[in-house]
Design a protein around this motif. Structure first.
Motif, PDB file in Angstrom:
ATOM      1  N   LEU A 157      -7.340 -15.751   3.237  1.00  0.00           N
ATOM      2  CA  LEU A 157      -8.121 -16.990   3.265  1.00  0.00           C
ATOM      3  C   LEU A 157      -9.600 -16.705   3.046  1.00  0.00           C
ATOM      4  N   GLN A 158     -10.129 -15.699   3.733  1.00  0.00           N
ATOM      5  CA  GLN A 158     -11.540 -15.363   3.596  1.00  0.00           C
ATOM      6  C   GLN A 158     -11.856 -14.849   2.197  1.00  0.00           C
ATOM      7  N   THR A 159     -10.913 -14.133   1.603  1.00  0.00           N
ATOM      8  CA  THR A 159     -11.114 -13.630   0.240  1.00  0.00           C
ATOM      9  C   THR A 159     -11.200 -14.786  -0.751  1.00  0.00           C
ATOM     10  N   VAL A 160     -10.304 -15.753  -0.637  1.00  0.00           N
ATOM     11  CA  VAL A 160     -10.330 -16.907  -1.537  1.00  0.00           C
ATOM     12  C   VAL A 160     -11.629 -17.682  -1.366  1.00  0.00           C
ATOM     13  N   SER A 167      -1.661 -13.500  -3.227  1.00  0.00           N
ATOM     14  CA  SER A 167      -3.087 -13.826  -3.304  1.00  0.00           C
ATOM     15  C   SER A 167      -3.379 -14.671  -4.544  1.00  0.00           C
ATOM     16  N   SER A 168      -2.709 -14.370  -5.646  1.00  0.00           N
ATOM     17  CA  SER A 168      -2.923 -15.128  -6.884  1.00  0.00           C
ATOM     18  C   SER A 168      -2.556 -16.596  -6.698  1.00  0.00           C
ATOM     19  N   ALA A 169      -1.451 -16.841  -6.001  1.00  0.00           N
ATOM     20  CA  ALA A 169      -1.017 -18.219  -5.755  1.00  0.00           C
ATOM     21  C   ALA A 169      -2.030 -18.971  -4.905  1.00  0.00           C
ATOM     22  N   ALA A 170      -2.624 -18.278  -3.929  1.00  0.00           N
ATOM     23  CA  ALA A 170      -3.628 -18.907  -3.081  1.00  0.00           C
ATOM     24  C   ALA A 170      -4.870 -19.276  -3.892  1.00  0.00           C
ATOM     25  N   ILE A 171      -5.259 -18.427  -4.820  1.00  0.00           N
ATOM     26  CA  ILE A 171      -6.416 -18.712  -5.674  1.00  0.00           C
ATOM     27  C   ILE A 171      -6.110 -19.861  -6.623  1.00  0.00           C
ATOM     28  N   ALA A 172      -4.897 -19.881  -7.148  1.00  0.00           N
ATOM     29  CA  ALA A 172      -4.509 -20.879  -8.156  1.00  0.00           C
ATOM     30  C   ALA A 172      -4.464 -22.296  -7.596  1.00  0.00           C
ATOM     31  N   ARG A 173      -4.375 -22.440  -6.291  1.00  0.00           N
ATOM     32  CA  ARG A 173      -4.328 -23.787  -5.699  1.00  0.00           C
ATOM     33  C   ARG A 173      -5.617 -24.563  -5.961  1.00  0.00           C
ATOM     34  N   SER A 174      -6.682 -23.864  -6.329  1.00  0.00           N
ATOM     35  CA  SER A 174      -7.960 -24.517  -6.623  1.00  0.00           C
ATOM     36  C   SER A 174      -7.952 -25.199  -7.984  1.00  0.00           C
ATOM     37  N   ILE A 227      -9.921  -7.954  -6.180  1.00  0.00           N
ATOM     38  CA  ILE A 227      -8.887  -6.963  -5.880  1.00  0.00           C
ATOM     39  C   ILE A 227      -8.802  -6.835  -4.370  1.00  0.00           C
ATOM     40  N   SER A 228      -7.598  -6.947  -3.838  1.00  0.00           N
ATOM     41  CA  SER A 228      -7.391  -6.877  -2.391  1.00  0.00           C
ATOM     42  C   SER A 228      -6.468  -5.716  -2.048  1.00  0.00           C
ATOM     43  N   PHE A 229      -6.972  -4.793  -1.251  1.00  0.00           N
ATOM     44  CA  PHE A 229      -6.190  -3.669  -0.730  1.00  0.00           C
ATOM     45  C   PHE A 229      -5.546  -2.852  -1.847  1.00  0.00           C
ATOM     46  N   CYS A 235     -11.622  -6.957  -1.342  1.00  0.00           N
ATOM     47  CA  CYS A 235     -11.186  -6.946   0.052  1.00  0.00           C
ATOM     48  C   CYS A 235     -10.437  -5.628   0.268  1.00  0.00           C
ATOM     49  N   GLU A 236     -10.919  -4.826   1.203  1.00  0.00           N
ATOM     50  CA  GLU A 236     -10.320  -3.505   1.379  1.00  0.00           C
ATOM     51  C   GLU A 236     -10.434  -3.048   2.832  1.00  0.00           C
ATOM     52  N   PHE A 237      -9.487  -2.222   3.247  1.00  0.00           N
ATOM     53  CA  PHE A 237      -9.602  -1.603   4.558  1.00  0.00           C
ATOM     54  C   PHE A 237     -10.886  -0.796   4.615  1.00  0.00           C
ATOM     55  N   SER A 238     -11.478  -0.706   5.822  1.00  0.00           N
ATOM     56  CA  SER A 238     -12.765  -0.053   5.909  1.00  0.00           C
ATOM     57  C   SER A 238     -12.909   0.688   7.234  1.00  0.00           C
ATOM     58  N   THR A 239     -14.156   0.923   7.643  1.00  0.00           N
ATOM     59  CA  THR A 239     -14.443   1.726   8.825  1.00  0.00           C
ATOM     60  C   THR A 239     -15.058   0.868   9.918  1.00  0.00           C
ATOM     61  N   PRO A 240     -14.383   0.643  11.036  1.00  0.00           N
ATOM     62  CA  PRO A 240     -14.976  -0.118  12.136  1.00  0.00           C
ATOM     63  C   PRO A 240     -16.276   0.545  12.592  1.00  0.00           C
TER      64      PRO A 240
END
Length: 246
Positions: A41-44, A65-72, A118-120, A148-153
């Motif tokens: 959601l935050q990525t979109v 993720s593509s489907a979530a973006i396409a809803r726009s 690009i996510s993960f 959007c990618e895993f990172s370092t807390p």
């Protein structure tokens, strides 16, 4: 692959994802403790897709993720290097265009997309910096990038706890939820070896992106990086002196 080798070959990683494709989304939801929908959601929202735009979703997997973006109303191209992922994605989302592609050599024209995301997936690319330059190339001037990618807390206590989760808790969950536990062992190690937020920000700038920024999600376990491709500079018109009056 039993270890996280960041010099990996694309065909090896693609084969790994082929094996996990059928249960990939379910396993991710379990491993993220339900946070995967929030990150999506935050990525979109960061992409801010608009109707009529053409957006490239790299490492799209099964197209969630593509489907979530396409809803726009935007036109979304879902690119992935795993044929197995693409096969599942086409069945689930027949209205979305899926393309098999290597992120380091994208099969698209220069300046074709209004936004690229690009996510993960960036940490699974053999040469992430080369992939970022390709993303820059296929993007229109003024276009935007969201990673959007895993990172370092940033907090030491949370980093330690997250390390325990990756080494001890995640493997047990994967044994129950995944069709290929060894693949997720590799993914856990790739997360541990991935650089921090500041380093990835430098990579974005090195690829040419401006207005680079990031925002931590889930206390820095994930980071949302953004950048823009500069607008074309208009050439200054030459000053032509007026003819003197006759």
């Amino acid at each position: 692959m039993a270890t996280a080798d960041l010099s990996k070959q694309p065909d090896e990683v693609a084969a790994m994802f082929d094996e996990v494709a059928p249960k990939y989304d379910r396993t991710n939801a379990v491993l993220s403790v339900g946070n995967s929908w929030l990150w999506r959601l935050q990525t979109v929202r960061a992409i801010a897709p608009q109707s009529g735009e053409r957006i490239l979703d790299i490492a799209a997997g099964t197209g969630t993720s593509s489907a979530a973006i396409a809803r726009s109303g935007a036109e979304v191209v879902a690119a992935d290097f795993s044929p197995g992922m693409i096969e599942v994605g086409r069945r689930r989302h027949p209205k979305i265009e899926f393309v098999q592609a290597d992120a380091m050599a994208l099969p698209f024209r220069t300046g074709e997309f209004d936004a690229v995301t690009i996510s993960f997936g960036l940490r699974n690319v053999k040469d992430p910096r080369k992939a970022l330059k390709e993303m820059y190339r296929v993007m229109k001037p003024g276009g935007r990038l969201v990673v959007c990618e895993f990172s370092t807390p940033p907090h030491a206590l949370l980093r330690a706890g997250y390390g325990v989760y990756l080494r001890h808790v995640m493997p047990r969950v994967v044994d129950l939820a995944s069709s290929n536990p060894e693949a997720y062992s590799y993914l856990a190690e790739s997360i541990s070896d991935w650089p921090d937020q500041g380093t990835l920000s430098q990579w974005l700038r090195g690829a040419g992106f401006t207005r680079v920024a990031y925002r931590n999600l889930t206390s820095g376990i994930v980071a949302l990086h953004r950048g823009h491709k500069p607008e074309r500079k208009q050439r200054a018109k030459a000053s032509v002196p007026e003819a003197p009056p006759s």
